[in-house]
Structure formats: structure tokens, C-alpha cells
Design an enzyme around this catalytic site. Sequence first.
Site, PDB file in Angstrom:
ATOM      1  N   TYR A  97     -84.107 -33.670-107.442  1.00  0.00           N
ATOM      2  CA  TYR A  97     -85.578 -33.616-107.416  1.00  0.00           C
ATOM      3  C   TYR A  97     -86.120 -32.391-106.678  1.00  0.00           C
ATOM      4  O   TYR A  97     -87.267 -32.414-106.224  1.00  0.00           O
ATOM      5  CB  TYR A  97     -86.128 -34.901-106.787  1.00  0.00           C
ATOM      6  CG  TYR A  97     -86.142 -36.068-107.758  1.00  0.00           C
ATOM      7  CD1 TYR A  97     -86.801 -35.984-108.984  1.00  0.00           C
ATOM      8  CD2 TYR A  97     -85.512 -37.269-107.438  1.00  0.00           C
ATOM      9  CE1 TYR A  97     -86.818 -37.053-109.874  1.00  0.00           C
ATOM     10  CE2 TYR A  97     -85.529 -38.358-108.325  1.00  0.00           C
ATOM     11  CZ  TYR A  97     -86.192 -38.232-109.542  1.00  0.00           C
ATOM     12  OH  TYR A  97     -86.223 -39.290-110.419  1.00  0.00           O
ATOM     13  N   HIS A 147     -85.105 -41.938-115.470  1.00  0.00           N
ATOM     14  CA  HIS A 147     -85.346 -40.492-115.470  1.00  0.00           C
ATOM     15  C   HIS A 147     -84.809 -39.890-116.757  1.00  0.00           C
ATOM     16  O   HIS A 147     -83.764 -40.305-117.247  1.00  0.00           O
ATOM     17  CB  HIS A 147     -84.602 -39.836-114.294  1.00  0.00           C
ATOM     18  CG  HIS A 147     -84.515 -38.337-114.421  1.00  0.00           C
ATOM     19  ND1 HIS A 147     -85.519 -37.504-113.995  1.00  0.00           N
ATOM     20  CD2 HIS A 147     -83.578 -37.538-114.998  1.00  0.00           C
ATOM     21  CE1 HIS A 147     -85.188 -36.243-114.286  1.00  0.00           C
ATOM     22  NE2 HIS A 147     -84.011 -36.244-114.892  1.00  0.00           N
ATOM     23  N   ASN A 158     -90.389 -46.456-111.570  1.00  0.00           N
ATOM     24  CA  ASN A 158     -90.595 -46.282-113.019  1.00  0.00           C
ATOM     25  C   ASN A 158     -89.296 -46.270-113.834  1.00  0.00           C
ATOM     26  O   ASN A 158     -89.227 -45.706-114.914  1.00  0.00           O
ATOM     27  CB  ASN A 158     -91.498 -45.077-113.305  1.00  0.00           C
ATOM     28  CG  ASN A 158     -90.884 -43.771-112.862  1.00  0.00           C
ATOM     29  OD1 ASN A 158     -89.768 -43.751-112.330  1.00  0.00           O
ATOM     30  ND2 ASN A 158     -91.581 -42.679-113.083  1.00  0.00           N
ATOM     31  N   GLU A 205     -79.137 -30.608-114.748  1.00  0.00           N
ATOM     32  CA  GLU A 205     -78.912 -31.990-114.298  1.00  0.00           C
ATOM     33  C   GLU A 205     -77.551 -32.517-114.752  1.00  0.00           C
ATOM     34  O   GLU A 205     -76.869 -33.212-113.987  1.00  0.00           O
ATOM     35  CB  GLU A 205     -80.059 -32.880-114.794  1.00  0.00           C
ATOM     36  CG  GLU A 205     -81.375 -32.522-114.091  1.00  0.00           C
ATOM     37  CD  GLU A 205     -82.623 -33.116-114.740  1.00  0.00           C
ATOM     38  OE1 GLU A 205     -82.486 -33.875-115.720  1.00  0.00           O
ATOM     39  OE2 GLU A 205     -83.738 -32.810-114.269  1.00  0.00           O
ATOM     40  N   LYS A 222     -82.722 -45.743-112.806  1.00  0.00           N
ATOM     41  CA  LYS A 222     -82.919 -45.724-111.355  1.00  0.00           C
ATOM     42  C   LYS A 222     -82.575 -47.091-110.762  1.00  0.00           C
ATOM     43  O   LYS A 222     -82.425 -48.084-111.497  1.00  0.00           O
ATOM     44  CB  LYS A 222     -84.371 -45.335-111.055  1.00  0.00           C
ATOM     45  CG  LYS A 222     -84.756 -43.943-111.598  1.00  0.00           C
ATOM     46  CD  LYS A 222     -86.207 -43.619-111.258  1.00  0.00           C
ATOM     47  CE  LYS A 222     -86.639 -42.292-111.844  1.00  0.00           C
ATOM     48  NZ  LYS A 222     -88.031 -41.933-111.455  1.00  0.00           N
TER      49      LYS A 222
HETATM   50  P1  GDP Z   1     -90.910 -37.713-114.590  1.00  0.00           P
HETATM   51  O1  GDP Z   1     -90.299 -36.433-115.083  1.00  0.00           O
HETATM   52  O2  GDP Z   1     -91.752 -38.409-115.631  1.00  0.00           O
HETATM   53  O3  GDP Z   1     -89.887 -38.656-113.999  1.00  0.00           O
HETATM   54  O4  GDP Z   1     -91.944 -37.343-113.444  1.00  0.00           O
HETATM   55  P2  GDP Z   1     -91.954 -36.177-112.335  1.00  0.00           P
HETATM   56  O5  GDP Z   1     -90.836 -35.211-112.564  1.00  0.00           O
HETATM   57  O6  GDP Z   1     -93.325 -35.632-112.275  1.00  0.00           O
HETATM   58  O7  GDP Z   1     -91.693 -36.973-110.989  1.00  0.00           O
HETATM   59  C1  GDP Z   1     -90.393 -37.404-110.641  1.00  0.00           C
HETATM   60  C2  GDP Z   1     -90.476 -38.809-110.140  1.00  0.00           C
HETATM   61  O8  GDP Z   1     -91.220 -38.830-108.927  1.00  0.00           O
HETATM   62  C3  GDP Z   1     -91.224 -39.782-111.045  1.00  0.00           C
HETATM   63  O9  GDP Z   1     -90.406 -40.332-112.065  1.00  0.00           O
HETATM   64  C4  GDP Z   1     -91.714 -40.838-110.080  1.00  0.00           C
HETATM   65  O10 GDP Z   1     -90.694 -41.792-109.803  1.00  0.00           O
HETATM   66  C5  GDP Z   1     -91.983 -40.022-108.825  1.00  0.00           C
HETATM   67  N1  GDP Z   1     -93.401 -39.671-108.729  1.00  0.00           N
HETATM   68  C6  GDP Z   1     -94.074 -38.757-109.465  1.00  0.00           C
HETATM   69  N2  GDP Z   1     -95.375 -38.711-109.109  1.00  0.00           N
HETATM   70  C7  GDP Z   1     -95.504 -39.635-108.117  1.00  0.00           C
HETATM   71  C8  GDP Z   1     -96.611 -40.066-107.330  1.00  0.00           C
HETATM   72  O11 GDP Z   1     -97.735 -39.605-107.464  1.00  0.00           O
HETATM   73  N3  GDP Z   1     -96.354 -41.044-106.386  1.00  0.00           N
HETATM   74  C9  GDP Z   1     -95.106 -41.582-106.227  1.00  0.00           C
HETATM   75  N4  GDP Z   1     -94.924 -42.527-105.299  1.00  0.00           N
HETATM   76  N5  GDP Z   1     -94.053 -41.198-106.946  1.00  0.00           N
HETATM   77  C10 GDP Z   1     -94.244 -40.234-107.888  1.00  0.00           C
HETATM   78 MG    MG Z   2     -89.433 -34.867-114.028  1.00  0.00          MG
END
Ligand code: GDP
Ligand code: MG
Length: 154
Positions: free
Chosen positions: A52, A118, A115, A129, A12
Amino acid sequence: MSNDERTFIAIKPDGVARGLVGEIISRFQRKGYTLVGLKQVVPSKDLAESHYEEHKERPFFSGLVSFITSGPVVAMVWEGKGSIAMARAMIGATNPLASAPGTIRGDFGVDVGRNIIHGSDSADSAKREIALWFKSCELLTEVVRSSNLYVPSL
Ligand code: GDP
Ligand code: MG
């Protein structure tokens, strides 16, 4: 378990800006995976929203889309046995504060909204994807990888 399992990985904008591209590529190479696609791109809003899509009703969605479109992302396809689940393990938990040291997020981050990286969460996500981010002609084929034109050790 197939040797040609593929997963989509994206560094990212925060990971790119912090100079973590080489470190991250190196970790996947050292693990034994093969890089079959690589490009740097500032994603369009359309691409980010499609990527997303599953989170579109979440409160963080618009912030996430603005962030991911704010600068260059390094998009990659990695291939190898168990690559989808193993890449997720190497990346760590979504919240870097909950990610074990030794994982990418556990070693390099503290904020869930920054973070670093991805990784596809399932075979279906990986397929979707990869097709979203790459044209098939941008990915190495078995023929190219096994030919004399591709000899990584030279
Ligand atoms: P991943 O698969 O581990 O990347 O996580 P997810 O698919 O659940 O979420 C996608 C991305 O959205 C994450 O990598 C974070 O950057 C962001 N994200 C997820 N949960 C949160 C949250 O509670 N707050 C914020 N600000 N960003 C979030
Ligand atoms: Mg995810």
C-alpha cells in the site's frame, strides 16, 4: 488483447473470516479466468506497507496496514483476457456502499475499511504486486498448464 494478462487479487482478512473465499474464487472461475497462483498468508508489516506504498501519506494508512496484517489473507494471481480491468469491475467501487449490487463489494460489504478484496488497478500495479507477493516458482507456467499434469476436468 493478450490471453495471458495477469492480475493480483487478495481476499482481505474480513473476506477470509466471513467465509467468502470459495464464493470469490468461484466468481473468477465462472467468468473464465485461470488461477495461476494461490496462497494463504498473514502478511508482515513490511509486505503490507510495500503493497500500500502509494497510500503512505493518507490518514487511513496505519489503520489499513494493521487491518491487513491482522489475519490470513488469500493472495492469488488470475490470468486471462482483460483480467486487470475486468477484476476491478467485478470487485466494484472502493466504498462498498457505492458499489453496485452484483459486484463483490456491492454484494458483501458496507464499510470502506472492511471492503473484502483487493485487485490491481493497472498493468504496472499488477506486475509490481505479483512480484511482491509471489516468487516466480509459485506461479503456474504455460508449460505446466498445457501438460497432462494439469487437467482441471479430470
Ligand atoms: P482500491 O484500489 O479500490 O482497493 O482502493 P484504494 O487503492 O484507493 O485504497 C486502498 C484501500 O484503502 C481500500 O481498499 C480501502 O480498504 C482503504 N481505504 C481507501 N480509502 C479509505 C478511506 O477513506 N477510509 C478508510 N478507512 N479506508 C480507506
Ligand atoms: Mg488501490
